[in-house]
Design a protein around this motif. Structure first.
Motif, mmCIF file in Angstrom:
data_model
loop_
_atom_site.group_PDB
_atom_site.id
_atom_site.type_symbol
_atom_site.label_atom_id
_atom_site.label_comp_id
_atom_site.label_asym_id
_atom_site.label_seq_id
_atom_site.Cartn_x
_atom_site.Cartn_y
_atom_site.Cartn_z
ATOM 1 N N LEU A 25 0.848 -1.207 0.000
ATOM 2 C CA LEU A 25 0.000 0.000 0.000
ATOM 3 C C LEU A 25 0.878 1.250 0.000
ATOM 4 O O LEU A 25 0.581 2.232 -0.687
ATOM 5 C CB LEU A 25 -0.934 0.009 1.217
ATOM 6 C CG LEU A 25 -1.947 -1.134 1.336
ATOM 7 C CD1 LEU A 25 -2.793 -0.950 2.594
ATOM 8 C CD2 LEU A 25 -2.844 -1.231 0.105
ATOM 9 N N ARG A 26 1.943 1.198 0.776
ATOM 10 C CA ARG A 26 2.858 2.344 0.855
ATOM 11 C C ARG A 26 3.510 2.587 -0.510
ATOM 12 O O ARG A 26 3.683 3.745 -0.933
ATOM 13 C CB ARG A 26 3.923 2.054 1.934
ATOM 14 C CG ARG A 26 4.861 3.191 2.192
ATOM 15 C CD ARG A 26 4.223 4.291 3.022
ATOM 16 N NE ARG A 26 5.064 5.475 3.022
ATOM 17 C CZ ARG A 26 4.719 6.655 2.501
ATOM 18 N NH1 ARG A 26 3.525 6.832 1.963
ATOM 19 N NH2 ARG A 26 5.544 7.658 2.539
ATOM 20 N N ALA A 27 3.860 1.509 -1.190
ATOM 21 C CA ALA A 27 4.494 1.639 -2.518
ATOM 22 C C ALA A 27 3.554 2.311 -3.516
ATOM 23 O O ALA A 27 4.003 2.861 -4.517
ATOM 24 C CB ALA A 27 4.913 0.258 -3.027
ATOM 25 N N GLN A 28 2.251 2.261 -3.229
ATOM 26 C CA GLN A 28 1.275 2.943 -4.092
ATOM 27 C C GLN A 28 0.894 4.309 -3.539
ATOM 28 O O GLN A 28 -0.114 4.894 -3.930
ATOM 29 C CB GLN A 28 0.016 2.073 -4.258
ATOM 30 C CG GLN A 28 0.254 0.805 -5.054
ATOM 31 C CD GLN A 28 0.706 1.072 -6.478
ATOM 32 O OE1 GLN A 28 0.436 2.125 -7.049
ATOM 33 N NE2 GLN A 28 1.400 0.118 -7.073
ATOM 34 N N GLY A 29 1.663 4.791 -2.551
ATOM 35 C CA GLY A 29 1.496 6.163 -2.090
ATOM 36 C C GLY A 29 0.575 6.348 -0.900
ATOM 37 O O GLY A 29 0.368 7.488 -0.462
ATOM 38 N N ALA A 30 0.003 5.262 -0.352
ATOM 39 C CA ALA A 30 -0.880 5.424 0.814
ATOM 40 C C ALA A 30 -0.064 5.837 2.042
ATOM 41 O O ALA A 30 1.107 5.464 2.175
ATOM 42 C CB ALA A 30 -1.606 4.108 1.105
ATOM 43 N N ASP A 31 -0.695 6.613 2.915
ATOM 44 C CA ASP A 31 -0.116 6.872 4.235
ATOM 45 C C ASP A 31 -0.508 5.701 5.119
ATOM 46 O O ASP A 31 -1.710 5.433 5.293
ATOM 47 C CB ASP A 31 -0.679 8.173 4.823
ATOM 48 C CG ASP A 31 -0.244 9.367 3.994
ATOM 49 O OD1 ASP A 31 0.928 9.390 3.579
ATOM 50 O OD2 ASP A 31 -1.082 10.246 3.735
ATOM 51 N N VAL A 32 0.482 5.021 5.662
ATOM 52 C CA VAL A 32 0.211 3.750 6.343
ATOM 53 C C VAL A 32 0.427 3.883 7.846
ATOM 54 O O VAL A 32 1.405 4.487 8.290
ATOM 55 C CB VAL A 32 1.114 2.636 5.760
ATOM 56 C CG1 VAL A 32 1.053 1.379 6.610
ATOM 57 C CG2 VAL A 32 0.712 2.322 4.323
ATOM 58 N N ILE A 33 -0.505 3.289 8.593
ATOM 59 C CA ILE A 33 -0.343 3.173 10.043
ATOM 60 C C ILE A 33 -0.123 1.694 10.339
ATOM 61 O O ILE A 33 -1.012 0.862 10.082
ATOM 62 C CB ILE A 33 -1.592 3.674 10.802
ATOM 63 C CG1 ILE A 33 -1.917 5.107 10.382
ATOM 64 C CG2 ILE A 33 -1.380 3.581 12.309
ATOM 65 C CD1 ILE A 33 -3.377 5.453 10.494
ATOM 66 N N LEU A 34 1.050 1.387 10.856
ATOM 67 C CA LEU A 34 1.342 0.012 11.256
ATOM 68 C C LEU A 34 0.741 -0.249 12.629
ATOM 69 O O LEU A 34 0.576 0.671 13.433
ATOM 70 C CB LEU A 34 2.855 -0.216 11.342
ATOM 71 C CG LEU A 34 3.698 0.010 10.089
ATOM 72 C CD1 LEU A 34 5.182 -0.097 10.441
ATOM 73 C CD2 LEU A 34 3.335 -0.996 9.011
ATOM 74 N N ASN A 35 0.451 -1.519 12.894
ATOM 75 C CA ASN A 35 -0.033 -1.929 14.218
ATOM 76 C C ASN A 35 0.489 -3.338 14.473
ATOM 77 O O ASN A 35 0.636 -4.122 13.540
ATOM 78 C CB ASN A 35 -1.573 -1.918 14.255
ATOM 79 C CG ASN A 35 -2.131 -2.802 15.358
ATOM 80 O OD1 ASN A 35 -2.483 -3.959 15.119
ATOM 81 N ND2 ASN A 35 -2.179 -2.287 16.563
ATOM 82 N N GLY A 36 0.740 -3.633 15.729
ATOM 83 C CA GLY A 36 1.156 -4.997 16.054
ATOM 84 C C GLY A 36 2.041 -5.004 17.271
ATOM 85 O O GLY A 36 2.295 -3.969 17.884
#
Ligand code: NAD
Length: 251
Positions: A25-36
């Motif tokens: 998703l990040r590679a397609q420009g989305a702002d990503v929120i990781l969780n875990g």
């Protein structure tokens, strides 16, 4: 880029499939929120590598999920991916393990979804993608809680898809077969014990025996399927359960 301007929460993305989806998703420009969960230094390194935010909410705790949404606000893309496994005959299945598997694999998906939907409806656009499993469509022995949770997630996803059908928000499952991740590696010793097999026998005669391709699914392949489901062209794909299982459920 396809997902520029979209904000995506990927649960269980410090490892395995979730991490691969977050990267795609990040590679397609989305702002990503990781969780875990995981080692804070390793997570900080991942954030740096991907260029992502992080929220460490424990998804077995409804209050922690609410606090996470209060902090991160609305998201355009919700990937419900965090999950766990426990392998045991049903009569010996530890009840606390049953509760934990249902809490993480099923109940957390309800909480994140109910908290994400209002923001998506307001924008008239959203993508909810739930990592289910081939075990949402079929079953294996000794995985009663996991099979129950994944079948339930598939049903939950269909209901959400129907409720949101005219709102611009889609809801789908991705159902992988066996993917070589820490979750699979971790269940090998218990499967050896439950079935009386060696490690090689578990890999070849239990895991890969299910997949006609005789290959583990690769995490990045699941990432690309998630990207497809986020595209505008996938706006009419909703309520579906997408197998990516090397032909397992075709048999
Ligand atoms: P994994 O063990 O590599 O990753 C699981 C992730 O969930 C990690 O980031 C972990 O930190 C996170 N997590 C665990 N407990 C949590 C909690 N209480 N709160 C927040 N996060 C938590 O596993 P994986 O193989 O990448 O599995 C990801 C999803 O894919 C799961 O839902 C799993 O059921 C599903 N799945 C996996 C396979 C496979 O073969 N690996 C096959 C089908 C479906």
């Amino acid at each position: 880029m396809l997902l520029e301007g979209k904000r995506a929460l990927v649960t269980g993305s410090t490892s395995g499939i979730g991490l691969a989806i977050a990267k795609a998703l990040r590679a397609q420009g989305a702002d990503v929120i990781l969780n875990g969960l995981g080692d804070p230094d390793a997570i900080a390194a991942l954030q740096e590598e991907i260029g992502a935010e992080f929220n460490g909410a424990n998804l077995m705790d409804a209050g922690a999920i609410e606090a996470m949404f209060a902090e991160i606000g609305a998201v355009d893309i919700l990937i419900n991916n965090a999950g766990m496994q426990h392998v045991s005959p049903v009569e010996d299945f530890p009840t606390e393990k049953w509760d934990a598997v249902i809490a993480l694999n099923l109940t957390a998906v309800f909480h994140t979804t109910r908290l994400a939907v209002p923001g998506m409806k307001e924008k008239g656009w959203g993508r909810i993608i739930n990592t289910a499993s081939a075990h949402s469509l079929t079953a294996s022995p000794f995985k009663s809680a996991y099979n129950a949770s994944k079948h339930a997630v598939a049903g939950f996803t269909k209901t959400v898809a129907l409720e949101l059908a005219t709102s611009g928000v889609t809801a789908n499952c991705i159902s992988p077969g066996y993917v070589w991740t820490p979750l699979i590696e971790g269940q090998i010793p218990d499967t050896m014990a439950a079935r009386g097999l060696s490690r090689e026998e578990v890999i070849n005669d239990v895991l890969l025996a299910k997949q006609p391709t005789k290959k583990f699914v690769q995490p990045h392949e699941i990432g690309e399927l998630a990207v497809f489901l986020c595209r505008e062209e996938a706006g009419n794909v909703t309520g579906a359960n997408w197998s990516i299982d090397g032909g397992w459920t075709a048999e």
